[in-house]
Design a protein around this motif. Structure first.
Motif, mmCIF file in Angstrom:
data_model
loop_
_atom_site.group_PDB
_atom_site.id
_atom_site.type_symbol
_atom_site.label_atom_id
_atom_site.label_comp_id
_atom_site.label_asym_id
_atom_site.label_seq_id
_atom_site.Cartn_x
_atom_site.Cartn_y
_atom_site.Cartn_z
ATOM 1 N N ALA A 1 0.834 -1.206 0.000
ATOM 2 C CA ALA A 1 0.000 0.000 0.000
ATOM 3 C C ALA A 1 0.867 1.253 0.000
ATOM 4 C CB ALA A 1 -0.950 -0.007 1.191
ATOM 5 N N GLU A 2 1.952 1.244 0.769
ATOM 6 C CA GLU A 2 2.864 2.388 0.806
ATOM 7 C C GLU A 2 3.515 2.604 -0.556
ATOM 8 O OE1 GLU A 2 4.729 5.731 2.085
ATOM 9 O OE2 GLU A 2 3.155 4.614 3.124
ATOM 10 N N ALA A 3 3.954 1.522 -1.187
ATOM 11 C CA ALA A 3 4.575 1.630 -2.508
ATOM 12 C C ALA A 3 3.585 2.192 -3.528
ATOM 13 C CB ALA A 3 5.090 0.266 -2.964
ATOM 14 N N LEU A 4 2.342 1.772 -3.459
ATOM 15 C CA LEU A 4 1.320 2.301 -4.358
ATOM 16 C C LEU A 4 1.041 3.774 -4.071
ATOM 17 C CD1 LEU A 4 -1.062 -0.760 -4.347
ATOM 18 C CD2 LEU A 4 0.086 0.179 -6.374
ATOM 19 N N ALA A 5 0.985 4.139 -2.809
ATOM 20 C CA ALA A 5 0.740 5.534 -2.433
ATOM 21 C C ALA A 5 1.875 6.438 -2.913
ATOM 22 C CB ALA A 5 0.566 5.643 -0.923
ATOM 23 N N GLN A 6 3.096 5.914 -2.983
ATOM 24 C CA GLN A 6 4.255 6.690 -3.432
ATOM 25 C C GLN A 6 4.325 6.817 -4.949
ATOM 26 O OE1 GLN A 6 7.685 4.807 -1.693
ATOM 27 N NE2 GLN A 6 7.178 5.523 0.361
ATOM 28 N N ARG A 7 3.433 6.152 -5.655
ATOM 29 C CA ARG A 7 3.440 6.181 -7.116
ATOM 30 C C ARG A 7 2.078 6.628 -7.657
ATOM 31 N NH1 ARG A 7 6.818 2.910 -4.956
ATOM 32 N NH2 ARG A 7 8.843 2.553 -5.913
ATOM 33 N N PRO A 8 1.647 7.832 -7.325
ATOM 34 C CA PRO A 8 0.318 8.279 -7.764
ATOM 35 C C PRO A 8 0.199 8.440 -9.280
ATOM 36 C CG PRO A 8 1.518 10.094 -6.777
ATOM 37 C CD PRO A 8 2.339 8.849 -6.555
ATOM 38 N N ASP A 9 1.336 8.561 -9.972
ATOM 39 C CA ASP A 9 1.296 8.722 -11.426
ATOM 40 C C ASP A 9 1.121 7.411 -12.173
ATOM 41 O OD1 ASP A 9 1.585 11.439 -11.076
ATOM 42 O OD2 ASP A 9 3.746 11.409 -11.383
ATOM 43 N N ALA A 10 1.212 6.295 -11.471
ATOM 44 C CA ALA A 10 0.998 4.988 -12.112
ATOM 45 C C ALA A 10 -0.509 4.793 -12.267
ATOM 46 C CB ALA A 10 1.620 3.875 -11.284
ATOM 47 N N ALA A 11 -1.031 5.157 -13.425
ATOM 48 C CA ALA A 11 -2.480 5.085 -13.657
ATOM 49 C C ALA A 11 -2.998 3.669 -13.521
ATOM 50 C CB ALA A 11 -2.814 5.642 -15.040
ATOM 51 N N GLU A 12 -2.188 2.699 -13.891
ATOM 52 C CA GLU A 12 -2.533 1.287 -13.695
ATOM 53 C C GLU A 12 -1.342 0.595 -13.069
ATOM 54 O OE1 GLU A 12 -4.957 -1.217 -16.221
ATOM 55 O OE2 GLU A 12 -5.039 0.434 -17.661
ATOM 56 N N ALA A 13 -1.634 -0.218 -12.059
ATOM 57 C CA ALA A 13 -0.593 -0.996 -11.386
ATOM 58 C C ALA A 13 -1.149 -2.391 -11.127
ATOM 59 C CB ALA A 13 -0.184 -0.336 -10.072
ATOM 60 N N ALA A 14 -0.277 -3.375 -11.124
ATOM 61 C CA ALA A 14 -0.679 -4.750 -10.839
ATOM 62 C C ALA A 14 0.115 -5.259 -9.643
ATOM 63 C CB ALA A 14 -0.430 -5.652 -12.050
ATOM 64 N N VAL A 15 -0.595 -5.841 -8.691
ATOM 65 C CA VAL A 15 0.028 -6.433 -7.515
ATOM 66 C C VAL A 15 -0.106 -7.948 -7.643
ATOM 67 C CG1 VAL A 15 0.053 -6.553 -5.002
ATOM 68 C CG2 VAL A 15 -0.643 -4.421 -6.137
ATOM 69 N N LEU A 16 1.025 -8.643 -7.607
ATOM 70 C CA LEU A 16 1.049 -10.090 -7.803
ATOM 71 C C LEU A 16 0.948 -10.832 -6.478
ATOM 72 C CD1 LEU A 16 4.001 -10.284 -10.361
ATOM 73 C CD2 LEU A 16 1.542 -10.080 -10.839
ATOM 74 N N PHE A 17 0.121 -11.864 -6.462
ATOM 75 C CA PHE A 17 -0.027 -12.745 -5.306
ATOM 76 C C PHE A 17 0.105 -14.180 -5.776
ATOM 77 C CE2 PHE A 17 -2.364 -8.962 -4.065
ATOM 78 C CZ PHE A 17 -1.916 -8.752 -2.771
ATOM 79 N N SER A 18 0.650 -15.031 -4.920
ATOM 80 C CA SER A 18 0.724 -16.445 -5.272
ATOM 81 C C SER A 18 -0.656 -17.062 -5.055
ATOM 82 C CB SER A 18 1.780 -17.167 -4.436
ATOM 83 O OG SER A 18 1.445 -17.090 -3.068
ATOM 84 N N GLY A 19 -0.916 -18.111 -5.789
ATOM 85 C CA GLY A 19 -2.179 -18.828 -5.616
ATOM 86 C C GLY A 19 -3.389 -18.046 -6.081
ATOM 87 N N ASP A 20 -4.499 -18.346 -5.448
ATOM 88 C CA ASP A 20 -5.797 -17.776 -5.786
ATOM 89 C C ASP A 20 -6.105 -16.659 -4.802
ATOM 90 O OD1 ASP A 20 -8.490 -17.195 -6.086
ATOM 91 O OD2 ASP A 20 -9.117 -19.275 -6.167
ATOM 92 N N ILE A 21 -6.284 -15.435 -5.290
ATOM 93 C CA ILE A 21 -6.495 -14.308 -4.387
ATOM 94 C C ILE A 21 -7.838 -14.357 -3.678
ATOM 95 C CG2 ILE A 21 -4.920 -12.779 -5.584
ATOM 96 C CD1 ILE A 21 -7.350 -11.412 -6.816
ATOM 97 N N GLY A 22 -8.745 -15.203 -4.131
ATOM 98 C CA GLY A 22 -10.028 -15.325 -3.471
ATOM 99 C C GLY A 22 -10.034 -16.322 -2.337
ATOM 100 N N PHE A 23 -8.943 -17.067 -2.160
ATOM 101 C CA PHE A 23 -8.897 -18.118 -1.156
ATOM 102 C C PHE A 23 -8.014 -17.653 0.003
ATOM 103 C CE2 PHE A 23 -7.251 -22.394 0.222
ATOM 104 C CZ PHE A 23 -8.426 -22.792 0.824
ATOM 105 N N TYR A 24 -6.823 -18.168 0.129
ATOM 106 C CA TYR A 24 -5.928 -17.795 1.224
ATOM 107 C C TYR A 24 -4.806 -16.967 0.628
ATOM 108 C CZ TYR A 24 -2.855 -18.080 5.223
ATOM 109 O OH TYR A 24 -2.053 -17.759 6.276
ATOM 110 N N SER A 25 -4.835 -15.668 0.863
ATOM 111 C CA SER A 25 -3.910 -14.791 0.185
ATOM 112 C C SER A 25 -3.736 -13.504 0.971
ATOM 113 C CB SER A 25 -4.475 -14.501 -1.204
ATOM 114 O OG SER A 25 -3.842 -13.412 -1.805
ATOM 115 N N GLY A 26 -2.689 -12.768 0.658
ATOM 116 C CA GLY A 26 -2.473 -11.451 1.248
ATOM 117 C C GLY A 26 -3.367 -10.392 0.655
#
Length: 108
Positions: free
Chosen positions: A67-92
């Motif tokens: 969240a901090e890294a995203l907040a520091q990059r307000p000019d990134a109109a689109e950003a993707a955050v990668l998670f292992s596995g299925d983000i709808g199950f057990y994930s960060g």
């Protein structure tokens, strides 16, 4: 794949589950989100799975760091955050959603 729209600033943050590996396990919509993004965030091993990504790569793991890294990059109109596995199950992803709701109140 879950997606946050930071509507007030015209910003989109994609939360992308990459399964067990890299690009081979992605859905077409997840791959499209990564390709459209200007910034890719996640654990270093996940970033390494996308050597062809030309935008900025940011190694971060905890929801707070992401969240901090995203907040520091307000000019990134689109950003993707990668998670292992299925983000709808057990994930960060759930923790990041809470952090984004606090730090970027326009995120949905």
């Amino acid at each position: 794949m879950n997606r946050f729209d930071h509507t007030g600033a015209g910003r989109t943050i994609h939360l992308v589950g990459i399964g067990m590996g890299g690009r081979e396990g992605l859905t077409a919509s997840a791959w499209d989100a990564i390709q459209r993004s200007r910034c890719l965030l996640g654990a270093q091993r996940m970033l390494d799975a996308f050597p062809e990504f030309a935008g900025e790569k940011v190694a971060a793991i905890s929801p707070c760091q992401l969240a901090e890294a995203l907040a520091q990059r307000p000019d990134a109109a689109e950003a993707a955050v990668l998670f292992s596995g299925d983000i709808g199950f057990y994930s960060g992803a759930a923790g990041l959603r809470r952090e984004l709701a606090q730090r970027l109140p326009q995120a949905k």
